[in-house]
Design a protein around this motif. Structure first.
Motif, PDB file in Angstrom:
ATOM      1  N   PHE A 124       0.849  -1.184   0.000  1.00  0.00           N
ATOM      2  CA  PHE A 124       0.000   0.000   0.000  1.00  0.00           C
ATOM      3  C   PHE A 124       0.886   1.236   0.000  1.00  0.00           C
ATOM      4  CE2 PHE A 124       0.685  -1.528   4.304  1.00  0.00           C
ATOM      5  CZ  PHE A 124       1.188  -0.415   4.945  1.00  0.00           C
ATOM      6  N   VAL A 125       0.283   2.372  -0.301  1.00  0.00           N
ATOM      7  CA  VAL A 125       1.009   3.640  -0.264  1.00  0.00           C
ATOM      8  C   VAL A 125       1.062   4.121   1.179  1.00  0.00           C
ATOM      9  CG1 VAL A 125       1.083   6.021  -1.074  1.00  0.00           C
ATOM     10  CG2 VAL A 125       0.214   4.214  -2.572  1.00  0.00           C
TER      11      VAL A 125
ATOM     12  N   TYR B 152       3.792   4.167 -12.292  1.00  0.00           N
ATOM     13  CA  TYR B 152       3.993   3.124 -13.310  1.00  0.00           C
ATOM     14  C   TYR B 152       4.214   1.740 -12.693  1.00  0.00           C
ATOM     15  CZ  TYR B 152       7.104   0.471 -16.464  1.00  0.00           C
ATOM     16  OH  TYR B 152       7.716  -0.510 -17.195  1.00  0.00           O
ATOM     17  N   GLU B 153       3.635   0.730 -13.324  1.00  0.00           N
ATOM     18  CA  GLU B 153       3.851  -0.683 -13.027  1.00  0.00           C
ATOM     19  C   GLU B 153       3.565  -1.035 -11.568  1.00  0.00           C
ATOM     20  OE1 GLU B 153       7.417  -3.744 -13.848  1.00  0.00           O
ATOM     21  OE2 GLU B 153       6.822  -2.564 -15.584  1.00  0.00           O
ATOM     22  N   ASN B 154       2.302  -0.810 -11.189  1.00  0.00           N
ATOM     23  CA  ASN B 154       1.804  -1.325  -9.926  1.00  0.00           C
ATOM     24  C   ASN B 154       0.610  -2.226 -10.228  1.00  0.00           C
ATOM     25  OD1 ASN B 154       3.284  -0.116  -7.472  1.00  0.00           O
ATOM     26  ND2 ASN B 154       3.037   1.657  -8.810  1.00  0.00           N
ATOM     27  N   SER B 155      -0.115  -2.620  -9.214  1.00  0.00           N
ATOM     28  CA  SER B 155      -1.232  -3.555  -9.402  1.00  0.00           C
ATOM     29  C   SER B 155      -2.489  -2.993  -8.761  1.00  0.00           C
ATOM     30  CB  SER B 155      -0.891  -4.927  -8.801  1.00  0.00           C
ATOM     31  OG  SER B 155       0.276  -5.453  -9.378  1.00  0.00           O
ATOM     32  N   PHE B 156      -2.909  -1.831  -9.236  1.00  0.00           N
ATOM     33  CA  PHE B 156      -4.015  -1.139  -8.580  1.00  0.00           C
ATOM     34  C   PHE B 156      -5.352  -1.861  -8.740  1.00  0.00           C
ATOM     35  CE2 PHE B 156      -1.063   2.512  -9.244  1.00  0.00           C
ATOM     36  CZ  PHE B 156      -0.848   2.770  -7.901  1.00  0.00           C
ATOM     37  N   SER B 157      -5.578  -2.486  -9.886  1.00  0.00           N
ATOM     38  CA  SER B 157      -6.837  -3.211 -10.125  1.00  0.00           C
ATOM     39  C   SER B 157      -8.034  -2.313  -9.853  1.00  0.00           C
ATOM     40  CB  SER B 157      -6.913  -4.468  -9.257  1.00  0.00           C
ATOM     41  OG  SER B 157      -5.847  -5.337  -9.532  1.00  0.00           O
ATOM     42  N   SER B 158      -7.987  -1.107 -10.377  1.00  0.00           N
ATOM     43  CA  SER B 158      -9.092  -0.168 -10.160  1.00  0.00           C
ATOM     44  C   SER B 158      -9.207   0.745 -11.370  1.00  0.00           C
ATOM     45  CB  SER B 158      -8.852   0.662  -8.896  1.00  0.00           C
ATOM     46  OG  SER B 158      -7.779   1.572  -9.097  1.00  0.00           O
ATOM     47  N   SER B 159     -10.197   1.575 -11.354  1.00  0.00           N
ATOM     48  CA  SER B 159     -10.324   2.604 -12.382  1.00  0.00           C
ATOM     49  C   SER B 159      -9.516   3.832 -11.960  1.00  0.00           C
ATOM     50  CB  SER B 159     -11.793   2.973 -12.574  1.00  0.00           C
ATOM     51  OG  SER B 159     -12.344   3.412 -11.344  1.00  0.00           O
ATOM     52  N   ILE B 160      -9.433   4.795 -12.846  1.00  0.00           N
ATOM     53  CA  ILE B 160      -8.734   6.048 -12.522  1.00  0.00           C
ATOM     54  C   ILE B 160      -9.642   6.855 -11.601  1.00  0.00           C
ATOM     55  CG2 ILE B 160      -7.715   8.158 -13.444  1.00  0.00           C
ATOM     56  CD1 ILE B 160      -7.311   6.684 -16.085  1.00  0.00           C
TER      57      ILE B 160
ATOM     58  N   LEU C 121       6.809   4.167  -8.613  1.00  0.00           N
ATOM     59  CA  LEU C 121       6.673   3.153  -9.664  1.00  0.00           C
ATOM     60  C   LEU C 121       7.249   1.810  -9.232  1.00  0.00           C
ATOM     61  CD1 LEU C 121       9.568   2.585 -11.467  1.00  0.00           C
ATOM     62  CD2 LEU C 121       9.197   5.011 -11.915  1.00  0.00           C
ATOM     63  N   ASP C 122       6.625   0.735  -9.750  1.00  0.00           N
ATOM     64  CA  ASP C 122       7.085  -0.643  -9.563  1.00  0.00           C
ATOM     65  C   ASP C 122       7.271  -0.995  -8.093  1.00  0.00           C
ATOM     66  OD1 ASP C 122       7.829  -3.179 -10.215  1.00  0.00           O
ATOM     67  OD2 ASP C 122       9.844  -2.679 -10.880  1.00  0.00           O
ATOM     68  N   ASN C 123       6.221  -0.719  -7.289  1.00  0.00           N
ATOM     69  CA  ASN C 123       6.276  -1.035  -5.868  1.00  0.00           C
ATOM     70  C   ASN C 123       5.318  -2.154  -5.487  1.00  0.00           C
ATOM     71  OD1 ASN C 123       8.288   0.450  -4.574  1.00  0.00           O
ATOM     72  ND2 ASN C 123       7.055   2.321  -4.611  1.00  0.00           N
ATOM     73  N   GLY C 124       4.628  -2.732  -6.476  1.00  0.00           N
ATOM     74  CA  GLY C 124       3.689  -3.802  -6.167  1.00  0.00           C
ATOM     75  C   GLY C 124       2.503  -3.337  -5.354  1.00  0.00           C
ATOM     76  N   ILE C 125       2.145  -2.060  -5.481  1.00  0.00           N
ATOM     77  CA  ILE C 125       1.017  -1.518  -4.716  1.00  0.00           C
ATOM     78  C   ILE C 125      -0.285  -2.109  -5.249  1.00  0.00           C
ATOM     79  CG2 ILE C 125      -0.181   0.587  -4.031  1.00  0.00           C
ATOM     80  CD1 ILE C 125       2.471   2.071  -4.526  1.00  0.00           C
ATOM     81  N   GLN C 126      -1.147  -2.553  -4.343  1.00  0.00           N
ATOM     82  CA  GLN C 126      -2.405  -3.177  -4.716  1.00  0.00           C
ATOM     83  C   GLN C 126      -3.575  -2.340  -4.243  1.00  0.00           C
ATOM     84  OE1 GLN C 126      -2.285  -7.127  -3.113  1.00  0.00           O
ATOM     85  NE2 GLN C 126      -0.442  -7.721  -4.229  1.00  0.00           N
ATOM     86  N   GLY C 127      -4.765  -2.751  -4.744  1.00  0.00           N
ATOM     87  CA  GLY C 127      -5.958  -2.014  -4.354  1.00  0.00           C
ATOM     88  C   GLY C 127      -6.108  -0.754  -5.173  1.00  0.00           C
ATOM     89  N   PRO C 128      -7.098   0.047  -4.877  1.00  0.00           N
ATOM     90  CA  PRO C 128      -7.316   1.276  -5.661  1.00  0.00           C
ATOM     91  C   PRO C 128      -6.260   2.336  -5.378  1.00  0.00           C
ATOM     92  CG  PRO C 128      -8.838   1.167  -3.804  1.00  0.00           C
ATOM     93  CD  PRO C 128      -8.123  -0.148  -3.836  1.00  0.00           C
ATOM     94  N   ILE C 129      -6.123   3.251  -6.321  1.00  0.00           N
ATOM     95  CA  ILE C 129      -5.254   4.407  -6.084  1.00  0.00           C
ATOM     96  C   ILE C 129      -5.848   5.193  -4.911  1.00  0.00           C
ATOM     97  CG2 ILE C 129      -4.399   6.568  -7.060  1.00  0.00           C
ATOM     98  CD1 ILE C 129      -4.492   5.247  -9.813  1.00  0.00           C
ATOM     99  N   PRO C 130      -5.083   5.406  -3.837  1.00  0.00           N
ATOM    100  CA  PRO C 130      -5.666   5.986  -2.612  1.00  0.00           C
ATOM    101  C   PRO C 130      -6.178   7.405  -2.830  1.00  0.00           C
ATOM    102  CG  PRO C 130      -3.269   5.845  -2.450  1.00  0.00           C
ATOM    103  CD  PRO C 130      -3.653   5.092  -3.686  1.00  0.00           C
ATOM    104  N   GLY C 131      -7.324   7.667  -2.201  1.00  0.00           N
ATOM    105  CA  GLY C 131      -7.932   8.988  -2.334  1.00  0.00           C
ATOM    106  C   GLY C 131      -7.139  10.086  -1.659  1.00  0.00           C
TER     107      GLY C 131
END
Length: 954
Positions: free
Chosen positions: A127-128, A168-176, A144-154
């Protein structure tokens, strides 16, 4: 070297950069440099900081670079760094950071730049860190490239001063998230390859300060918002590699500052808008791999600064010279790369091509361009990379290409080129390193002592005429890594010096020639070429020795003989790396040696069509085989127990041997990845085990020509790969090696001999689309199970030459993919189900010699088959010549092999015999009758001759 201790005494230093040059511990005495404004210590993973307490005395420090340093033991790094009042730039990318407790209060009062890319934590976090969102003065943030998951934090909405954001190159699995569209000061936004989905909001047009926008490599869908036209400051726009659809908005023509535009790899459709001609600053334009169609707009000729244009894999349907005329007026002067591959270009090239004088890379492969190359090609003096492969070019191209002295890579394979290539045609190609020209009709005529002026690394001239002698000029090419000389008319043995010259080669293909001799007489050392194909030649003698470097070996279709023992059981100092072994169609004999434990990298073994005897050795069980082909030998014994642990098998062919016993239940329990199971033409007996139904990947089941008995398992409906919902879309089946050297594909295409529609064919390129069950020529009993009709993806079904009874399943019409049905030579009864007329793909049907009765159902297919498909039954109606009576009675129509009697043919035969003997018997008994009869024939003949002569005279 370690950081020198004397540096710590230079207390007046204000700038110190030791990045990438030192290792070991960071000395704590470095804290004496209290006047430092700039400190760079990053760049090495082996630079260790046991703590960072020494930095607390550097009150003037503004720039701290610790990237790629090992801070895993500096447990209080965050608390220490936040106490620096002047720190504005902090670079910790690639660091090894320890677990920490986030402080409730932060004192990063001046921090403007924070880089935490590719950072590892112990223990890991995904996470961030929340403390980042408290850095209110942050201008640049890289995560970038930190393996962050979940949505981009609000929480990112708090960073209102952000100008550069790189996730760049994380795993957010969410919309913008909408919060990003509120960061109005953003100049650079990189969200590429971050597993984003959903649509791009029109609110993106509010970020009018954006200079760089990269959303590539995600799963974004929907249309490109027209509001992008508001971002008039954009210099780089990359939306490639998504699932965007619809038209390219004309509003993109407003982005007159654009230098790079990449929309490739989407599902965009429609025409390329003429408004793109307004992008006069554009240097790179990428529209490839999409559904764009129509013609290239003439407005693209206005783009005078364009250097790279990629229009590959479109649906242009345009003449190649129309395209060149559009591009020539302006951008021909500066264009360096033009790629229009697989875009349906047609027509012939003309001298327009000569206008592109500065072109460096020209890629026209896989179109329908034809004709001879114009002589103006010789004016492309800057050309280094040329790909005209897979077109319809003709003539001799070297008349136009011979002057291209800067040419590095030439691909002209797969055309209609022809002619004689001489030394002078190649003399000026002094820079050439890649030469690919296979699939044409060239003859190379050079002197025996010719030495080319170039040094190739890649040579592919399959189907050229190079023979009859071995081309000795190849010995001068000491940089070669890839050599393709298949089907080049070589009638020679391989010289000893040629083996020595090719010692550095990584790929060698000499297949489909007439190379003869015994390899062992010219080969002084074991073969060391990693990938070597000598198939379809006339080589004989013992198999050659291999070095441990060989990964692919194909010696099939030669005349190698004797045992495999010396080849397989030769002691090696290093483990063998061979992954693919093909020795098919030779004269190898004896038992298969029990030495496979030395060849643990093998994934594909083909020993078919030799003279092997005995059973498979136990050591084969030590291999992780994916494909094993040993058909057409003389193997005996029971089903090989050595295969019990080969759970990676995809294709198993033991057909045409003398194996006996039962098919063990463990075949279905252990070999769960098998797609092809072929046991045809052996002596297997007993029942078909129900456990085979567990093989959910099975596409081809061939148990024909054995002695199997019992019922057909009703559980065949569990073979899910034979249903439409699980049908393979890949036309090929591969065995794949986990590791392969350079110039090796690392895969082998599985091929199998299948008897479909009454004939045997080798299936290879379309094997992955074939689904088949062949249980013919056994002793199977009982009824055809109704459950088999659930296999609505099955293409071929053969149950002929058994002892099946009962009715044809009524729901057979549900098997809509069936192309061939053979139920002949059984004891099936009842009527043909009317639903069989629903099988619109059916091209082969044989129901002959059963006990079927009634009308042949009418349909678009059934009446097109020959009558022989239905003979030997009590059937009527087309295509049989027997009409069905109105009272419902049926008539038999039998062939010469029928179970019933065809009285028409019987009565005709009896009548002929009786009539023959009524005339002939009296002549044999009475001599006077014979004389009178032959006298009568002579008189008639004389009259005919006289009449003929008289007619001629008249």
């Amino acid at each position: 070297m370690a950081i020198p201790s004397f540096l710590c005494a230079m207390t007046s230093l204000t700038h110190l950069d030791l990045s990438s040059g030192f290792m070991g511990k960071i000395p704590s005495q470095i804290g004496n440099l209290s006047n430092l404004v700039y400190l760079g210590l990053g760049g090495r993973y082996d630079l260790l900081a046991e703590n960072v307490e020494w930095v607390s005395s550097m009150w003037k420090l503004e720039y701290l670079h610790l990237s790629y340093a090992n801070l895993s033991k500096a447990f209080h790094w965050l608390h220490t760094l936040q106490s620096l009042p002047s720190l504005t730039h902090l670079y910790l990318s690639g660091c090894l950071l320890p677990h920490y407790n986030e402080p409730s209060l932060l004192n990063f009062s001046s921090l403007q730049t924070l880089h935490l890319s590719v950072t590892s934590y112990s223990p890991a976090i995904s996470f961030v860190p929340k403390w980042i969102f408290k850095l209110k003065k942050l201008v640049s943030l890289q995560l970038l490239d930190n393996g962050i998951q979940g949505p981009i934090p609000g929480g990112i909405r708090n960073l209102t001063l952000l100008q550069n954001l790189d996730l760049y190159e994380n795993s957010f699995s969410s919309s913008i998230p909408d919060c990003l569209y509120g960061l109005h000061r953003l100049k650079s936004l990189d969200l590429s390859s971050s597993n984003l989905h959903g649509t791009i909001s029109d609110a993106l047009g509010n970020l009018t300060s954006l200079v760089e926008l990269d959303l590539s490599g995600n799963q974004l869908e929907g249309n490109i918002p027209t509001s992008l036209g508001n971002l008039t400051s954009l210099v780089e726009l990359d939306l490639s590699g998504n699932q965007l659809e619809g038209n390219i908005p004309t509003s993109l023509g407003n982005l007159t500052s654009l230098v790079e535009l990449d929309l490739s790899g989407n599902q965009l459709e429609g025409n390329i808008p003429t408004s793109l001609g307004n992008l006069t600053s554009l240097v790179e334009l990428h529209l490839s791999y999409s559904q764009l169609e129509g013609n290239i707009p003439t407005s693209l000729g206005n783009l005078c600064n364009l250097r790279v244009i990629d229009l590959s894999y479109l649906k242009l349907n345009q003449q190649v010279n129309e395209l060149l005329e559009i591009l020539a007026p302006c951008i021909s002067h500066g264009l360096t790369t033009l790629a229009v591959q697989s875009s349906r270009l047609s027509g012939n090239l003309t001298d327009h091509i000569g206008a592109f004088k500065n072109i460096d890379t020209l890629l026209f492969s896989n179109n329908s361009i034809g004709g001879a190359l114009p002589r103006s090609f010789g004016k492309l003096s800057s050309l280094r990379y040329l790909d005209l492969s897979m077109n319809k070019f003709s003539g001799n191209p070297f008349e136009s290409l011979r002057s291209l002295s800067k040419l590095l890579s030439l691909h002209i394979d797969g055309n209609l080129f022809h002619g004689v290539v001489k030394e002078d045609d190649l003399a000026n190609l002094t820079s050439l390193t890649e030469f690919v020209a296979s699939g044409n009709n060239f003859t190379l005529k050079v002197g025996p002592n010719w030495i080319p002026n170039f040094q190739l690394t890649y040579l592919e001239v399959t189907s050229w005429q190079l023979g009859p002698s071995f081309p000795l000029w190849i010995q001068s090419q000491n940089q070669l890594h890839y050599v393709g000389l298949s089907n080049t008319g070589i009638f020679d043995s391989i010289p000893t010096q040629m083996w020595e010259a090719l010692s550095q080669v990584l790929y060698l293909n000499l297949s489909r020639n007439h190379i003869h001799g015994e390899i062992g007489t010219t080969l002084k050392n074991p073969i060391s070429v990693p990938t070597i194909d000598l198939s379809s030649n006339h080589l004989f003698g013992k198999l050659p020795y291999l070095s441990s470097d060989v990964s692919q070996l194909d010696l099939s279709s030669n005349s190698f003989s004797e045992s495999m023992n010396d080849f397989l059981c030769n002691d090696q100092d290093e483990p063998m790396q061979l992954e693919f072994l093909n020795l098919a169609s030779n004269n190898l004999s004896g038992e298969i040696p029990d030495c496979w434990m030395n060849w643990t990298s093998l994934v594909d073994v083909n020993l078919q069509s030799n003279h092997f005897v005995g059973n498979l050795p136990q050591s084969m069980g030590s291999l992780d085989l994916q494909s094993l082909q040993i058909r057409n030998n003389t193997l005996s014994g029971i089903f090989p127990t050595s295969l019990k642990k080969n759970n990676q098998l995809i294709s198993l062919d033991l057909g045409e041997n003398n194996l006996s016993g039962t098919i063990p239940t463990w075949v279905g329990e252990n070999l769960l990845n098998v797609k092809i199971l072929r046991l045809r033409s052996n002596n297997f007996a007993g029942h078909i085990p129900n456990e085979i139904c567990q093989m959910s990947h099975l596409q081809v089941l061939d148990l024909a020509r054995n002695n199997l008995s019992g019922n057909i398992p009703s559980c065949f409906s569990n073979l899910s790969a034979m249903t439409l919902m699980n049908q393979s879309t890949d036309p090929r089946i591969y065995s794949v090696a986990p590791w392969s050297p350079d110039y090796s594909s690392g895969v082998s295409i599985v091929s199998v001999l299948l008897w479909l529609k009454g004939r045997g064919d080798e299936y290879r390129n379309f094997l992955g689309l074939v689904t088949s069950i062949d249980l013919s020529s056994n002793k199977l009993l009982g009824e055809i199970p109704r459950e088999i009709t659930y296999l609505n993806g099955l293409n071929f079904l053969n149950l002929s030459h058994n002892q099946l009874i009962g009715h044809i399943p009524q729901d057979i019409g549900n098997m809509r993919s069936l192309q061939s049905i053979d139920f002949s030579r059984n004891q099936l009864s009842g009527e043909i189900p009317p639903s069989i007329a629903n099988l619109s793909f059916l091209s082969m049907l044989d129901l002959s010699y059963n006990q079927l009765k009634g009308n042949i159902p009418t349909g678009t297919q059934l009446q097109t088959f020959y009558a022989s498909s239905f003979i030997g039954n009590n059937l009527c109606g087309p295509p049989l010549p027997i009409n069905c009576s109105s009272n419902g009675k049926t008539h038999s129509y039998e062939g010469s092999d029928g179970h019933g009697v065809n009285w028409f043919f019987v009565s005709m035969t009896i009548g002929f015999i009786v009539g023959f003997w009524i005339v002939i018997a009296p002549l044999l008994i009475c001599r006077s009758w014979r004389y009178a009869y032959f006298h009568f024939l002579d008189h008639v003949w004389f009259k005919l001759q006289s009449f003929r002569s008289g007619s001629i005279t008249v």
